[in-house]
Enzyme design. Structure first.
Site, PDB file in Angstrom:
ATOM      1  N   ARG A  79       0.940  -1.292   0.007  1.00  0.00           N
ATOM      2  CA  ARG A  79       0.265  -0.150   0.126  1.00  0.00           C
ATOM      3  C   ARG A  79       0.925   1.336  -0.102  1.00  0.00           C
ATOM      4  O   ARG A  79       0.548   2.209   0.514  1.00  0.00           O
ATOM      5  CB  ARG A  79      -1.044  -0.112   1.390  1.00  0.00           C
ATOM      6  CG  ARG A  79      -2.071  -1.114   1.553  1.00  0.00           C
ATOM      7  CD  ARG A  79      -2.854  -1.444   0.230  1.00  0.00           C
ATOM      8  NE  ARG A  79      -4.009  -0.379   0.745  1.00  0.00           N
ATOM      9  CZ  ARG A  79      -5.124  -0.797   1.074  1.00  0.00           C
ATOM     10  NH1 ARG A  79      -5.275  -1.893   1.842  1.00  0.00           N
ATOM     11  NH2 ARG A  79      -5.959   0.160   1.385  1.00  0.00           N
TER      12      ARG A  79
ATOM     13  N   ARG B 121      -2.948   7.367   1.216  1.00  0.00           N
ATOM     14  CA  ARG B 121      -3.271   8.633   1.826  1.00  0.00           C
ATOM     15  C   ARG B 121      -2.140   8.999   2.765  1.00  0.00           C
ATOM     16  O   ARG B 121      -2.408  10.176   3.375  1.00  0.00           O
ATOM     17  CB  ARG B 121      -4.534   8.227   2.664  1.00  0.00           C
ATOM     18  CG  ARG B 121      -5.746   8.316   2.061  1.00  0.00           C
ATOM     19  CD  ARG B 121      -6.950   7.485   2.465  1.00  0.00           C
ATOM     20  NE  ARG B 121      -6.501   6.081   2.805  1.00  0.00           N
ATOM     21  CZ  ARG B 121      -7.297   5.223   3.571  1.00  0.00           C
ATOM     22  NH1 ARG B 121      -8.504   5.796   3.790  1.00  0.00           N
ATOM     23  NH2 ARG B 121      -6.888   3.850   3.617  1.00  0.00           N
TER      24      ARG B 121
ATOM     25  N   ARG C 283      -6.091  12.233  -5.586  1.00  0.00           N
ATOM     26  CA  ARG C 283      -7.547  11.657  -5.276  1.00  0.00           C
ATOM     27  C   ARG C 283      -8.621  12.551  -5.248  1.00  0.00           C
ATOM     28  O   ARG C 283      -9.653  12.524  -5.980  1.00  0.00           O
ATOM     29  CB  ARG C 283      -7.300  10.926  -3.793  1.00  0.00           C
ATOM     30  CG  ARG C 283      -8.717   9.966  -3.914  1.00  0.00           C
ATOM     31  CD  ARG C 283      -8.816   9.421  -2.321  1.00  0.00           C
ATOM     32  NE  ARG C 283      -9.949   9.664  -1.975  1.00  0.00           N
ATOM     33  CZ  ARG C 283     -10.919   9.082  -1.395  1.00  0.00           C
ATOM     34  NH1 ARG C 283     -10.408   8.078  -0.523  1.00  0.00           N
ATOM     35  NH2 ARG C 283     -12.298   9.514  -0.950  1.00  0.00           N
TER      36      ARG C 283
ATOM     37  N   ASP D 195      -7.776  -2.187  -6.894  1.00  0.00           N
ATOM     38  CA  ASP D 195      -7.991  -2.537  -5.717  1.00  0.00           C
ATOM     39  C   ASP D 195      -8.519  -3.979  -5.947  1.00  0.00           C
ATOM     40  O   ASP D 195      -8.868  -4.437  -7.080  1.00  0.00           O
ATOM     41  CB  ASP D 195      -9.256  -1.954  -5.072  1.00  0.00           C
ATOM     42  CG  ASP D 195      -9.531  -2.137  -3.689  1.00  0.00           C
ATOM     43  OD1 ASP D 195      -8.553  -1.696  -2.703  1.00  0.00           O
ATOM     44  OD2 ASP D 195     -10.268  -3.021  -3.251  1.00  0.00           O
TER      45      ASP D 195
ATOM     46  N   TYR E 104     -15.772 -10.169   1.683  1.00  0.00           N
ATOM     47  CA  TYR E 104     -16.457  -8.807   1.280  1.00  0.00           C
ATOM     48  C   TYR E 104     -17.882  -8.758   0.399  1.00  0.00           C
ATOM     49  O   TYR E 104     -18.700  -8.067   0.906  1.00  0.00           O
ATOM     50  CB  TYR E 104     -15.661  -7.820   0.486  1.00  0.00           C
ATOM     51  CG  TYR E 104     -14.370  -7.444   1.319  1.00  0.00           C
ATOM     52  CD1 TYR E 104     -14.470  -6.221   2.066  1.00  0.00           C
ATOM     53  CD2 TYR E 104     -13.271  -8.066   1.305  1.00  0.00           C
ATOM     54  CE1 TYR E 104     -13.330  -5.815   2.771  1.00  0.00           C
ATOM     55  CE2 TYR E 104     -12.252  -7.589   1.994  1.00  0.00           C
ATOM     56  CZ  TYR E 104     -12.194  -6.606   2.900  1.00  0.00           C
ATOM     57  OH  TYR E 104     -11.030  -6.120   3.545  1.00  0.00           O
TER      58      TYR E 104
HETATM   59  O1  CP3 Z   1       0.005   0.971  -3.284  1.00  0.00           O
HETATM   60  C1  CP3 Z   1      -0.824   0.026  -3.479  1.00  0.00           C
HETATM   61  O2  CP3 Z   1      -0.803  -1.049  -2.639  1.00  0.00           O
HETATM   62  C2  CP3 Z   1      -2.016   0.523  -4.113  1.00  0.00           C
HETATM   63  C3  CP3 Z   1      -3.007  -0.846  -4.424  1.00  0.00           C
HETATM   64  C4  CP3 Z   1      -3.912  -1.241  -3.524  1.00  0.00           C
HETATM   65  C5  CP3 Z   1      -4.977  -0.743  -2.840  1.00  0.00           C
HETATM   66  N1  CP3 Z   1      -5.847  -1.735  -2.082  1.00  0.00           N
HETATM   67  C6  CP3 Z   1      -5.399   0.807  -3.027  1.00  0.00           C
HETATM   68  C7  CP3 Z   1      -6.366   1.373  -1.963  1.00  0.00           C
HETATM   69  C8  CP3 Z   1      -3.871  -2.481  -3.037  1.00  0.00           C
HETATM   70  C9  CP3 Z   1      -2.690  -3.590  -3.410  1.00  0.00           C
HETATM   71  C10 CP3 Z   1      -4.966  -2.865  -2.222  1.00  0.00           C
HETATM   72  C11 CP3 Z   1      -5.280  -4.177  -1.750  1.00  0.00           C
HETATM   73  C12 CP3 Z   1      -6.687  -4.229  -1.101  1.00  0.00           C
HETATM   74  N2  CP3 Z   1      -7.696  -3.717  -0.962  1.00  0.00           N
HETATM   75  C13 CP3 Z   1      -6.594  -5.440   0.064  1.00  0.00           C
HETATM   76  C14 CP3 Z   1      -5.536  -6.374   0.415  1.00  0.00           C
HETATM   77  C15 CP3 Z   1      -4.381  -5.982   1.229  1.00  0.00           C
HETATM   78  C16 CP3 Z   1      -4.682  -5.270   2.518  1.00  0.00           C
HETATM   79  O3  CP3 Z   1      -4.423  -4.292   2.988  1.00  0.00           O
HETATM   80  O4  CP3 Z   1      -5.136  -6.115   3.219  1.00  0.00           O
HETATM   81  C17 CP3 Z   1      -7.928  -5.290   0.612  1.00  0.00           C
HETATM   82  C18 CP3 Z   1      -8.459  -5.970   1.728  1.00  0.00           C
HETATM   83  C19 CP3 Z   1      -8.548  -4.110  -0.014  1.00  0.00           C
HETATM   84  C20 CP3 Z   1      -9.844  -3.735   0.202  1.00  0.00           C
HETATM   85  C21 CP3 Z   1      -9.857  -2.433   0.423  1.00  0.00           C
HETATM   86  N3  CP3 Z   1      -9.812  -1.272  -0.356  1.00  0.00           N
HETATM   87  C22 CP3 Z   1     -10.353  -1.909   1.775  1.00  0.00           C
HETATM   88  C23 CP3 Z   1     -10.642  -2.602   2.918  1.00  0.00           C
HETATM   89  C24 CP3 Z   1     -10.067  -0.527   1.751  1.00  0.00           C
HETATM   90  C25 CP3 Z   1     -10.718   0.381   3.043  1.00  0.00           C
HETATM   91  C26 CP3 Z   1      -9.619   0.649   3.869  1.00  0.00           C
HETATM   92  C27 CP3 Z   1      -8.678   1.377   3.638  1.00  0.00           C
HETATM   93  O5  CP3 Z   1      -7.552   0.733   3.666  1.00  0.00           O
HETATM   94  O6  CP3 Z   1      -8.883   2.448   3.312  1.00  0.00           O
HETATM   95  C28 CP3 Z   1      -9.682  -0.178   0.530  1.00  0.00           C
HETATM   96  C29 CP3 Z   1      -9.420   1.274  -0.137  1.00  0.00           C
HETATM   97  C30 CP3 Z   1      -8.202   1.586  -0.885  1.00  0.00           C
HETATM   98  N4  CP3 Z   1      -7.427   0.787  -1.790  1.00  0.00           N
HETATM   99  C31 CP3 Z   1      -7.380   2.741  -0.581  1.00  0.00           C
HETATM  100  C32 CP3 Z   1      -6.406   2.614  -1.210  1.00  0.00           C
HETATM  101  C33 CP3 Z   1      -5.024   3.597  -1.639  1.00  0.00           C
HETATM  102  C34 CP3 Z   1      -7.894   3.959   0.266  1.00  0.00           C
HETATM  103  C35 CP3 Z   1      -8.916   4.618  -0.534  1.00  0.00           C
HETATM  104  C36 CP3 Z   1      -8.783   6.050  -0.152  1.00  0.00           C
HETATM  105  O7  CP3 Z   1      -9.742   6.550   0.514  1.00  0.00           O
HETATM  106  O8  CP3 Z   1      -7.951   6.929  -0.961  1.00  0.00           O
END
Ligand code: CP3
Length: 347
Positions: A25, A29, A38, A75, A152
């Site tokens: 990640r 943010r 964003r 994502d 999910y």
């Molecule tokens: O740099 C990177 O790794 C970017 C790519 C990436 C994102 N999500 C962007 C994202 C990757 C590889 C993921 C994986 C992901 N997404 C997982 C598996 C890894 C882990 O962290 O367990 C899971 C379970 C998700 C599902 C998901 N997406 C959730 C639960 C959430 C909300 C919680 C959170 O961390 O904000 C997201 C949103 C998300 N995915 C954000 C980002 C940058 C935040 C979005 C924002 O508000 O800008």
């Protein structure tokens, strides 16, 4: 031709000192430039589906920290979105989806083939990145594993106890099996399309693997993981795969021996001496700094980072976190971390 990129070298089993580094990640943010892009996109899903902006946020952490890998910005929940689930991210609530609660719901999901069509913008992002990442930087594509994505889809949101998905698995077994099969198929299609567009490594995230045990773990974590890895290897045998699961204990060693993954990403609960003896002899290892060290920083961050490097220095290792970086991490501490790993004597 031997690989020249450090991450690809480590994935082929070569031990490097210092180890290559990137962070799960890493685009997100905690970076002000991510928050600005964003805002420009308006919302998270639009950012994922706008190739120029998605590529831009993937590149941002490389410019700041010179990481050895870029990870596609997308994502894991884009796959259910492509299959027809409604998906939205309300600020402060995490992801929300329309719920799967019957065989009828599973049958309504789109047929195979839809992923390539619906997620075309994601493959375009991969194409832009493969042209724009620096020469020694490896481009990683990714997808969620079926169990984590299914949690999910069945709960309709993120949960930690997974009561509904486990209940659904036990009481609606045929529907659950059909859902898992559909997800495995869609995941293979999704990763193959990323590879065709230029991804050099595929990473599979099973963040919630730790909520299943015994035969349910074997059936719904290990089996789908192997199926996806075989599906990729059949078509793209040269692409290394990183398997990430959380809180699975001794199963990390089994994954290293028999999953077919080139690298096992381990969480922060894993004891490093154990990992060096039971994971690293069979595969490259990635991990395992607790991302909370990046909030306060200081000597504890440096000591812990150097301890990880020292404990895993007898085999192939890619430095990374045990789980994704959090929004309250301080970018200055990420700089300190990179320096502590790359130039231990300068710190
Ligand atoms: O740099 C990177 O790794 C970017 C790519 C990436 C994102 N999500 C962007 C994202 C990757 C590889 C993921 C994986 C992901 N997404 C997982 C598996 C890894 C882990 O962290 O367990 C899971 C379970 C998700 C599902 C998901 N997406 C959730 C639960 C959430 C909300 C919680 C959170 O961390 O904000 C997201 C949103 C998300 N995915 C954000 C980002 C940058 C935040 C979005 C924002 O508000 O800008």
């Amino acid at each position: 031709m031997p690989h020249s990129k450090p991450i690809l070298k480590a994935l082929s089993g070569i031990q490097l000192s210092p180890p290559p580094i990137w962070l799960m990640r890493q685009a997100g943010r905690y970076l002000p430039e991510y928050r600005a892009t964003r805002r420009k996109a308006g919302d998270f899903l639009t950012l994922c589906y706008t190739p120029d902006l998605a590529a831009e946020v993937s590149l941002q952490p490389l410019r700041r920290f010179g990481f050895d890998a870029a990870i596609l910005f997308a994502d894991i929940l884009l796959v259910p979105h492509a299959l027809g689930s409604d998906l939205w991210f309300a600020d402060g609530h995490g992801p929300q989806l329309s719920r799967i609660s019957s065989m009828q719901d599973v049958r309504r999901l789109a047929p195979p083939g839809i992923v390539r069509e619906s997620l075309a913008p994601v493959f375009e992002t991969v194409g832009i990145l493969s042209r724009e990442v620096p020469r020694d930087t490896t481009l990683i594509g990714f997808a969620g594993a079926p169990w984590t994505v299914a949690t999910y889809m069945i709960s309709g949101k993120g949960t930690t106890d997974h009561r509904d998905p486990i209940e659904f698995m036990r009481s609606e077994r045929a529907a659950f099996d059909a859902l898992m099969d559909r997800l495995a198929e869609a995941t293979i299609e999704y990763l193959l399309a990323q590879i065709e567009a230029g991804a050099e490594v595929a990473m599979i995230f099973d963040s919630w693997a730790g909520s299943l045990h015994g035969i349910e773990f074997e059936n719904f974590v290990e089996r789908p993981l192997k199926k996806i890895i075989r599906g990729i290897a059949d078509k793209e045998p040269r692409i290394p795969i990183i398997a990430y699961a959380r809180h699975v204990g001794s199963a990390f060693s089994r994954f290293a021996k028999s999953s077919g993954a080139a690298c096992i990403a381990v969480d922060s609960t894993v004891e490093l001496g154990w990992a060096a003896r039971h994971v690293q002899p069979y595969s490259c290892i990635q991990g395992n700094l607790d991302p909370r060290f990046l909030i306060a920083g200081g000597s504890e961050l440096i000591d812990q980072a150097q301890k990880i490097v020292a404990c895993l220095s007898n085999g192939p290792h890619i430095f990374n976190l045990g789980q994704g970086i959090t929004p309250n991490a301080d970018p200055k501490n990420v700089e300190v971390l990179v320096e502590a790993v790359r130039n231990p004597r300068s710190i």
